[in-house]
Write an enzyme that holds these catalytic residues in place. Structure first.
Site, short mmCIF file in Angstrom:
data_model
loop_
_atom_site.label_atom_id
_atom_site.label_comp_id
_atom_site.label_asym_id
_atom_site.label_seq_id
_atom_site.Cartn_x
_atom_site.Cartn_y
_atom_site.Cartn_z
NE ARG A 110 -20.71 -14.55 -15.54
CZ ARG A 110 -21.35 -15.03 -14.47
NH1 ARG A 110 -20.94 -14.69 -13.27
NH2 ARG A 110 -22.39 -15.84 -14.60
CE LYS A 157 -39.29 -18.79 -17.86
NZ LYS A 157 -38.97 -20.09 -17.35
CD GLU A 187 -43.70 -27.60 -26.25
OE1 GLU A 187 -44.31 -27.72 -27.32
OE2 GLU A 187 -44.28 -27.46 -25.15
CB VAL A 242 -45.13 -22.92 -21.20
CG1 VAL A 242 -46.22 -23.24 -20.17
CG2 VAL A 242 -45.27 -21.48 -21.67
N GLY A 247 -41.21 -26.56 -18.89
CA GLY A 247 -39.98 -27.33 -19.08
C GLY A 247 -40.09 -28.40 -20.15
CB ILE A 282 -44.73 -30.73 -20.01
CG1 ILE A 282 -44.31 -31.14 -18.60
CG2 ILE A 282 -46.07 -31.33 -20.37
CD1 ILE A 282 -45.24 -30.59 -17.52
CE LYS A 328 -42.62 -21.16 -16.87
NZ LYS A 328 -42.11 -21.80 -15.65
P1 NDP Z 1 -28.79 -18.97 -16.58
O1 NDP Z 1 -28.79 -17.73 -15.77
O2 NDP Z 1 -28.30 -20.24 -15.97
O3 NDP Z 1 -27.90 -18.74 -17.91
C1 NDP Z 1 -27.97 -17.54 -18.64
C2 NDP Z 1 -26.88 -17.56 -19.70
O4 NDP Z 1 -27.01 -16.37 -20.47
C3 NDP Z 1 -25.46 -17.56 -19.13
O5 NDP Z 1 -24.64 -18.41 -19.89
C4 NDP Z 1 -24.99 -16.11 -19.32
O6 NDP Z 1 -23.60 -15.97 -19.58
C5 NDP Z 1 -25.74 -15.73 -20.56
N1 NDP Z 1 -25.95 -14.28 -20.66
C6 NDP Z 1 -26.52 -13.47 -19.75
N2 NDP Z 1 -26.53 -12.21 -20.22
C7 NDP Z 1 -25.95 -12.25 -21.44
C8 NDP Z 1 -25.65 -11.26 -22.42
N3 NDP Z 1 -25.96 -9.99 -22.22
N4 NDP Z 1 -25.05 -11.68 -23.57
C9 NDP Z 1 -24.73 -12.96 -23.76
N5 NDP Z 1 -24.99 -13.94 -22.87
C10 NDP Z 1 -25.59 -13.57 -21.72
O7 NDP Z 1 -30.26 -19.15 -17.14
P2 NDP Z 1 -31.05 -20.49 -17.47
O8 NDP Z 1 -30.24 -21.35 -18.34
O9 NDP Z 1 -31.62 -21.05 -16.22
O10 NDP Z 1 -32.32 -19.92 -18.27
C11 NDP Z 1 -32.18 -19.49 -19.61
C12 NDP Z 1 -33.57 -19.23 -20.20
O11 NDP Z 1 -34.31 -20.44 -20.14
C13 NDP Z 1 -34.41 -18.20 -19.45
O12 NDP Z 1 -35.22 -17.52 -20.38
C14 NDP Z 1 -35.28 -19.05 -18.54
O13 NDP Z 1 -36.47 -18.40 -18.20
C15 NDP Z 1 -35.53 -20.22 -19.45
N6 NDP Z 1 -35.91 -21.45 -18.77
C16 NDP Z 1 -35.15 -21.93 -17.74
C17 NDP Z 1 -35.48 -23.09 -17.10
C18 NDP Z 1 -34.70 -23.63 -15.96
O14 NDP Z 1 -35.17 -24.60 -15.34
N7 NDP Z 1 -33.53 -23.08 -15.63
C19 NDP Z 1 -36.68 -23.86 -17.52
C20 NDP Z 1 -37.41 -23.29 -18.63
C21 NDP Z 1 -37.02 -22.11 -19.23
P3 NDP Z 1 -22.47 -16.38 -18.50
O15 NDP Z 1 -22.54 -17.89 -18.40
O16 NDP Z 1 -21.23 -15.92 -19.14
O17 NDP Z 1 -22.85 -15.68 -17.25
N1 HSE Z 2 -37.96 -20.84 -12.99
C1 HSE Z 2 -38.83 -21.64 -13.76
C2 HSE Z 2 -39.59 -22.57 -12.84
C3 HSE Z 2 -38.05 -22.42 -14.77
O1 HSE Z 2 -39.19 -22.71 -11.66
O2 HSE Z 2 -40.57 -23.15 -13.26
C4 HSE Z 2 -38.93 -23.22 -15.71
O3 HSE Z 2 -39.64 -22.36 -16.56
#
Ligand code: NDP
Ligand code: HSE
Length: 439
Positions: free
Chosen positions: A46, A102, A126, A129, A131, A133, A202
């Site tokens: 979006r 993951k 990294e 799994v 965050g 760490i 993980k």
């Molecule tokens: P969010 O849901 O906050 O963000 C996802 C992003 O991906 C958004 O910007 C979204 O776009 C974009 N997106 C979704 N679908 C598409 C698509 N089809 N094409 C292009 N862009 C797309 O996720 P997080 O940032 O929380 O997590 C991202 C990754 O990091 C995941 O794999 C999660 O497991 C991993 N992760 C997350 C942690 C956390 O604490 N949040 C910790 C460790 C790992 P738009 O903004 O336009 O909606």
């Molecule tokens: N949803 C995940 C958690 C994000 O709560 O641990 C970090 O991988």
């Protein structure tokens, strides 16, 4: 120096922080990587939500990852598709990949690793799994000269946040989950957290790295925290324990003609309140690694959230950029051991079983008799009730270590007895190698 150009896929909780840190620390990152690290584009769903990123924003993720001016692709979209197709396209086009995904790694990590090998590029993850760490690099590199026997701990921030809030302030499960989601800890679909799938992914990654064996999400026994009640938390407290969602990956040596094997499992368990994991609260994670020569190591820190996770992504990005600048690659997949994965039914744990039963003579012995019949040895049994023949009583049984299959068969039979009005809960009791577990 020619800059390292980065395509970012996704700009949500994690991606926004990656962009911020890339911009705020541009000079230092350039000095550490050996070349400026520049954003070439950011693909989102979006675009109107990301107007501050101007011309960098695109909805054409596929076009972005194959662009000639892109060296590295950072994927922070999450989920299986379109992330898998995009990363395979990127790797095939000779781009190195950094991902926090993951779910994808646990489902199809080997395909990504093979694509990276075929193109001679890097695949780093990294952030996938625990965050912030640093855990995967120690497993892949620092401990690669040792023999790891166990990796166990708390690897999901959302569920740890929920369980901590329920135990400390009596928060409801729903309120605590809402707060974890607001703080950016939960997955896009938080059932991945509360049903244990995130921790299971993980665990698959950790077991694969620790045991040089391909372990995927389907190999990991997985139970979440939905069924954990305030009563269970109070019962744990009465035993001098707390309840944590644990991921446990173990190597079992060859014995009696049964070959060496590995196992990986995720479930809520009672652990002694004195164990270091018991005081890991909120979205913090902590993981114990045990290795033959190193002994026991503990890794602790913020396991979820935008900035902590972005720290891990940036660490990978600088490593990949250095490899590009200097030539060479980071470590490849190591799965030479190919150890079999042990079925869950053969694993041995202690259990806390809570039953609602008829409160009359002979019931306790009927119940304990079923445990004996299935070869499950009881460490303690306690009954509370009024002694009124029409009433109900609560029986709590804590077992010694027993095979999962024997305990499951016992509970099945108990649930069918006339005198058993209900099975309240069955929780594992893990001492995680420490002495002094209550009960
Ligand atoms: P969010 O849901 O906050 O963000 C996802 C992003 O991906 C958004 O910007 C979204 O776009 C974009 N997106 C979704 N679908 C598409 C698509 N089809 N094409 C292009 N862009 C797309 O996720 P997080 O940032 O929380 O997590 C991202 C990754 O990091 C995941 O794999 C999660 O497991 C991993 N992760 C997350 C942690 C956390 O604490 N949040 C910790 C460790 C790992 P738009 O903004 O336009 O909606
Ligand atoms: N949803 C995940 C958690 C994000 O709560 O641990 C970090 O991988």
């Amino acid at each position: 120096m020619k800059p390292i150009r980065v395509a970012m896929l996704g700009c949500g909780t994690v991606g926004r922080e990656v962009v911020r840190l890339l911009r705020e620390q541009a000079d230092e990152l350039a000095a550490r990587a050996g070349a400026p690290v520049e954003l070439a584009g950011v693909a989102v769903r979006r675009p109107h939500k990301h107007s501050d990123l101007g011309d960098l924003i695109t909805t054409d993720a596929s076009g972005l990852v194959t662009r000639d001016d892109v060296d590295v692709v950072v994927e922070v979209i999450g989920g299986i598709e379109p992330a898998r197709t995009l990363l395979l396209e990127a790797l095939k086009s000779g781009k190195s990949v950094v991902t926090a995904n993951k779910a994808l790694l646990a489902e199809d990590g080997p395909a990504l690793a093979e694509a990276a090998d075929a193109s001679g590029v890097d695949l780093y993850y990294e952030a996938a799994v625990a965050g912030a760490i640093p855990l995967l690099r120690p497993l892949r590199e620092s401990l690669v000269g040792d023999r790891i026997t166990r990796v166990a701990g708390i690897v999901n921030g959302t569920t740890n946040f929920i369980l901590s809030a329920m135990a400390a302030s009596g928060s409801s499960y729903a309120d605590a989950l809402e707060e974890a989601t607001r703080l950016g800890y939960a997955e896009a679909d938080p059932s991945a957290d509360v049903d244990g799938y995130d921790a299971a992914s993980k665990a698959a990654i950790l077991a694969s790295l620790a045991f040089h064996t391909r372990v995927n999400a389907a190999d990991v026994h997985c139970e979440g925290i939905r069924a954990v009640t305030a009563t269970d938390i109070a019962a744990a407290s009465a035993m001098g324990c707390v309840i944590k969602l644990l991921a446990i990956c173990e190597r079992t040596p060859a014995e009696d003609g049964v070959p060496e094997s590995v196992s990986a499992r995720v479930y809520p368990a009672m652990i002694p309140a004195a164990h270091p994991l018991a005081s890991v609260d909120g979205a913090y994670n902590a993981v114990f690694v045990e290795a033959d020569a190193a002994g026991q190591l503990m890794f602790y820190g913020q396991g979820a959230g935008g900035a902590p996770t972005a720290s891990a992504v940036l660490g990978d990005l600088v490593a990949v950029a250095r490899n590009r600048v200097l030539g060479g690659r980071g470590p490849r997949e190591s799965a030479y051991a190919s150890l079999p994965v042990r079925p869950m039914g053969t694993l041995r744990t202690r259990y806390h079983v809570s039953l609602e039963v008829a409160d009359r003579a002979g019931v306790l012995s009927a119940i304990t008799g079923e445990f004996a019949h299935h070869g499950v040895s009881i460490a303690a049994a306690r009954q509370t009730g009024e002694g009124d023949d029409n009433g109900s009583a609560r029986i709590v049984v804590v077992t010694h270590k027993a095979p999962e299959a024997a305990l499951a068969a016992t509970v099945d039979v108990l649930a069918g007895l006339d005198v058993v009005h209900g099975v309240h809960s069955v929780l594992r009791v893990e001492d995680l190698g420490r002495k002094g577990v209550a009960g």
